[in-house]
Design a protein around this motif. Sequence first.
Motif, PDB file in Angstrom:
ATOM      1  N   GLY A  23       0.846  -1.183   0.000  1.00 17.38           N
ATOM      2  CA  GLY A  23       0.000   0.000   0.000  1.00 17.38           C
ATOM      3  C   GLY A  23       0.881   1.232   0.000  1.00 17.38           C
ATOM      4  N   VAL A  24       0.255   2.379  -0.151  1.00 18.86           N
ATOM      5  CA  VAL A  24       0.981   3.648  -0.126  1.00 18.86           C
ATOM      6  C   VAL A  24       0.187   4.612   0.739  1.00 18.86           C
ATOM      7  CG1 VAL A  24       1.727   5.624  -1.502  1.00 18.86           C
ATOM      8  CG2 VAL A  24       1.964   3.313  -2.432  1.00 18.86           C
ATOM      9  N   GLU A  25       0.888   5.245   1.700  1.00 22.34           N
ATOM     10  CA  GLU A  25       0.201   6.201   2.573  1.00 22.34           C
ATOM     11  C   GLU A  25       0.386   7.622   2.060  1.00 22.34           C
ATOM     12  OE1 GLU A  25       1.255   5.984   6.704  1.00 22.34           O
ATOM     13  OE2 GLU A  25      -0.206   7.537   7.267  1.00 22.34           O
ATOM     14  N   ALA A  26      -0.708   8.366   2.034  1.00 22.34           N
ATOM     15  CA  ALA A  26      -0.681   9.776   1.637  1.00 22.34           C
ATOM     16  C   ALA A  26      -0.494  10.635   2.888  1.00 22.34           C
ATOM     17  CB  ALA A  26      -1.990  10.137   0.943  1.00 22.34           C
ATOM     18  N   LEU A  27       0.532  11.479   2.879  1.00 19.68           N
ATOM     19  CA  LEU A  27       0.846  12.339   4.025  1.00 19.68           C
ATOM     20  C   LEU A  27       0.877  13.787   3.557  1.00 19.68           C
ATOM     21  CD1 LEU A  27       3.641   9.930   5.209  1.00 19.68           C
ATOM     22  CD2 LEU A  27       1.589  10.446   6.577  1.00 19.68           C
ATOM     23  N   ILE A  28       0.052  14.602   4.177  1.00 22.04           N
ATOM     24  CA  ILE A  28      -0.090  15.977   3.694  1.00 22.04           C
ATOM     25  C   ILE A  28       1.087  16.853   4.123  1.00 22.04           C
ATOM     26  CG2 ILE A  28      -1.398  16.862   5.690  1.00 22.04           C
ATOM     27  CD1 ILE A  28      -2.454  17.631   2.136  1.00 22.04           C
ATOM     28  N   ARG A  29       1.491  17.756   3.251  1.00 23.07           N
ATOM     29  CA  ARG A  29       2.475  18.803   3.551  1.00 23.07           C
ATOM     30  C   ARG A  29       1.948  20.113   2.999  1.00 23.07           C
ATOM     31  NH1 ARG A  29       3.898  14.963   5.436  1.00 23.07           N
ATOM     32  NH2 ARG A  29       5.868  13.853   5.612  1.00 23.07           N
ATOM     33  N   TRP A  30       2.337  21.184   3.658  1.00 24.55           N
ATOM     34  CA  TRP A  30       1.883  22.511   3.234  1.00 24.55           C
ATOM     35  C   TRP A  30       3.091  23.321   2.774  1.00 24.55           C
ATOM     36  CZ3 TRP A  30      -1.587  26.038   6.814  1.00 24.55           C
ATOM     37  CH2 TRP A  30      -1.992  27.180   6.087  1.00 24.55           C
ATOM     38  N   ARG A  31       3.103  23.615   1.485  1.00 19.91           N
ATOM     39  CA  ARG A  31       4.157  24.466   0.941  1.00 19.91           C
ATOM     40  C   ARG A  31       3.706  25.901   1.110  1.00 19.91           C
ATOM     41  NH1 ARG A  31       5.838  23.154  -5.096  1.00 19.91           N
ATOM     42  NH2 ARG A  31       3.831  22.183  -4.733  1.00 19.91           N
ATOM     43  N   HIS A  32       3.982  26.450   2.274  1.00 18.93           N
ATOM     44  CA  HIS A  32       3.442  27.756   2.647  1.00 18.93           C
ATOM     45  C   HIS A  32       4.260  28.858   1.977  1.00 18.93           C
ATOM     46  CE1 HIS A  32       2.175  31.120   5.126  1.00 18.93           C
ATOM     47  NE2 HIS A  32       1.197  30.365   5.590  1.00 18.93           N
ATOM     48  N   PRO A  33       3.574  29.841   1.369  1.00 22.27           N
ATOM     49  CA  PRO A  33       4.302  30.870   0.620  1.00 22.27           C
ATOM     50  C   PRO A  33       5.298  31.664   1.475  1.00 22.27           C
ATOM     51  CG  PRO A  33       1.948  31.394   0.792  1.00 22.27           C
ATOM     52  CD  PRO A  33       2.122  29.985   1.246  1.00 22.27           C
ATOM     53  N   ARG A  34       5.025  31.822   2.767  1.00 22.44           N
ATOM     54  CA  ARG A  34       5.967  32.590   3.603  1.00 22.44           C
ATOM     55  C   ARG A  34       6.651  31.742   4.675  1.00 22.44           C
ATOM     56  NH1 ARG A  34       3.552  35.375   6.700  1.00 22.44           N
ATOM     57  NH2 ARG A  34       1.430  34.881   6.093  1.00 22.44           N
ATOM     58  N   ARG A  35       5.922  30.749   5.215  1.00 16.79           N
ATOM     59  CA  ARG A  35       6.498  29.978   6.323  1.00 16.79           C
ATOM     60  C   ARG A  35       7.335  28.779   5.853  1.00 16.79           C
ATOM     61  NH1 ARG A  35       2.352  30.811  11.083  1.00 16.79           N
ATOM     62  NH2 ARG A  35       0.741  32.018  10.063  1.00 16.79           N
ATOM     63  N   GLY A  36       7.341  28.534   4.538  1.00 18.85           N
ATOM     64  CA  GLY A  36       8.091  27.380   4.037  1.00 18.85           C
ATOM     65  C   GLY A  36       7.297  26.087   4.203  1.00 18.85           C
ATOM     66  N   TRP A  37       7.969  24.958   4.110  1.00 21.26           N
ATOM     67  CA  TRP A  37       7.283  23.673   4.210  1.00 21.26           C
ATOM     68  C   TRP A  37       6.793  23.432   5.630  1.00 21.26           C
ATOM     69  CZ3 TRP A  37       5.669  20.694   0.352  1.00 21.26           C
ATOM     70  CH2 TRP A  37       6.276  20.847  -0.897  1.00 21.26           C
ATOM     71  N   LEU A  38       5.521  23.155   5.782  1.00 17.99           N
ATOM     72  CA  LEU A  38       4.971  22.834   7.109  1.00 17.99           C
ATOM     73  C   LEU A  38       4.587  21.358   7.136  1.00 17.99           C
ATOM     74  CD1 LEU A  38       2.600  25.892   7.807  1.00 17.99           C
ATOM     75  CD2 LEU A  38       4.990  25.559   8.489  1.00 17.99           C
ATOM     76  N   SER A  39       4.922  20.700   8.233  1.00 23.20           N
ATOM     77  CA  SER A  39       4.532  19.301   8.402  1.00 23.20           C
ATOM     78  C   SER A  39       3.139  19.272   9.031  1.00 23.20           C
ATOM     79  CB  SER A  39       5.554  18.578   9.279  1.00 23.20           C
ATOM     80  OG  SER A  39       5.085  18.491  10.599  1.00 23.20           O
ATOM     81  N   PRO A  40       2.424  18.155   8.855  1.00 27.58           N
ATOM     82  CA  PRO A  40       1.063  18.115   9.395  1.00 27.58           C
ATOM     83  C   PRO A  40       1.004  18.336  10.904  1.00 27.58           C
ATOM     84  CG  PRO A  40       1.735  15.972   8.490  1.00 27.58           C
ATOM     85  CD  PRO A  40       2.750  16.959   8.075  1.00 27.58           C
ATOM     86  N   VAL A  41       2.041  17.948  11.632  1.00 28.75           N
ATOM     87  CA  VAL A  41       1.995  18.174  13.080  1.00 28.75           C
ATOM     88  C   VAL A  41       1.917  19.652  13.417  1.00 28.75           C
ATOM     89  CG1 VAL A  41       3.070  16.002  13.807  1.00 28.75           C
ATOM     90  CG2 VAL A  41       4.517  17.956  13.285  1.00 28.75           C
ATOM     91  N   GLU A  42       2.323  20.515  12.463  1.00 26.03           N
ATOM     92  CA  GLU A  42       2.279  21.953  12.722  1.00 26.03           C
ATOM     93  C   GLU A  42       0.922  22.586  12.420  1.00 26.03           C
ATOM     94  OE1 GLU A  42       6.194  24.001  11.527  1.00 26.03           O
ATOM     95  OE2 GLU A  42       6.201  22.158  10.359  1.00 26.03           O
TER      96      GLU A  42
END
Length: 292
Positions: free
Chosen positions: A58-77
Amino acid sequence: YQAKEGGGNVAGYDSTRDAASTDQLALLAELREALEVDDQLVLALQPAVDLATGAPTGVEALIRWRHPRRGWLSPVEFIRPVENSEQLGTFTRYVLDKALAVAAGWAREGLDVPISVNLSARSLLDPRLPGEIAEALRRHQVPAHRLVLEITETVVMSELEVIDEVLATLRSMGVQLAVDDFGTGFSSLTFLTRIAVDELKVDRSFVIRMADSPEAAAIVRTTVGLAHELGLRVVAEGVETAEQRLALAELGCTAAQGYHFFKPMPADKIGAVLGTLLDEARPNVFPLRADG
Ligand code: C2E
Ligand code: MG
Ligand code: MG
Ligand code: MG
């Protein structure tokens, strides 16, 4: 943005009273935008592999946020504030839609691998969820059994009935259910008597401590045994070393996921990786000794 608008504050949690409220409100306003403009919220994809053959299970989908000012955010944030806001429904639909689009691409390439999506327990309080998932599966022409929903056992006791019904409906549609972070919640075992699930994911904290904690090793062994007894798949999370992989195989664990195999990767890389894994899958693909 008004914290109370929409009345969708399911937990009754007032974020304006939170110490970090200003920042969280800003983050939520930015999230609203990210959900509208594209390419800010992206999925990283991490395969799990069969420990005997190396085939992807299987493959797990894990969200990340490429924030325009804060940079890459992990889901825990950002997951916690999202869960406590009225944007949870939109966010959940967004993630499911992106994940099913990826799975639809695999189907076109002839790759028969399920995709796992993490669901916040609170999104299971919405009785519209099964209908929305059915609609998304139809739209992407993905068969229900190719979707695995990962849920954690920590759910609000007073809401058990709604959640049980939503999960039962999803399962009757053919969607698979996995218990994420198994062993870390309050009601793991009771949960299994109420909800029929397909997979248990052994929490990373037990995998890490397995080598020097007899208790952690016993929990892994017991979880694997329980899964076998109940006819469920079992996947160990967060496997980083060959030693952990070998120890898991010795305990009878059949599948694993972690940096030792693959780190979460961008969507445009995963298809080729799955193709190779499926082509090369064979018995004893892994050396039997850590130094072998
Ligand atoms: P999880 O579902 O238990 O996911 C496993 C986490 O461990 C992921 O972190 C993954 O990147 C990380 N991981 C995988 N292999 C290894 C390893 O070998 N070593 C270490 N140290 N870590 C490893 P990530 O992506 O930061 O996600 C954290 C949590 O956020 C997830 O835990 C899940 O509960 C939640 N999450 C992620 N994506 C979503 C989403 O789309 N929706 C919701 N509601 N929650 C999500
Ligand atoms: Mg997960
Ligand atoms: Mg997990
Ligand atoms: Mg975990």
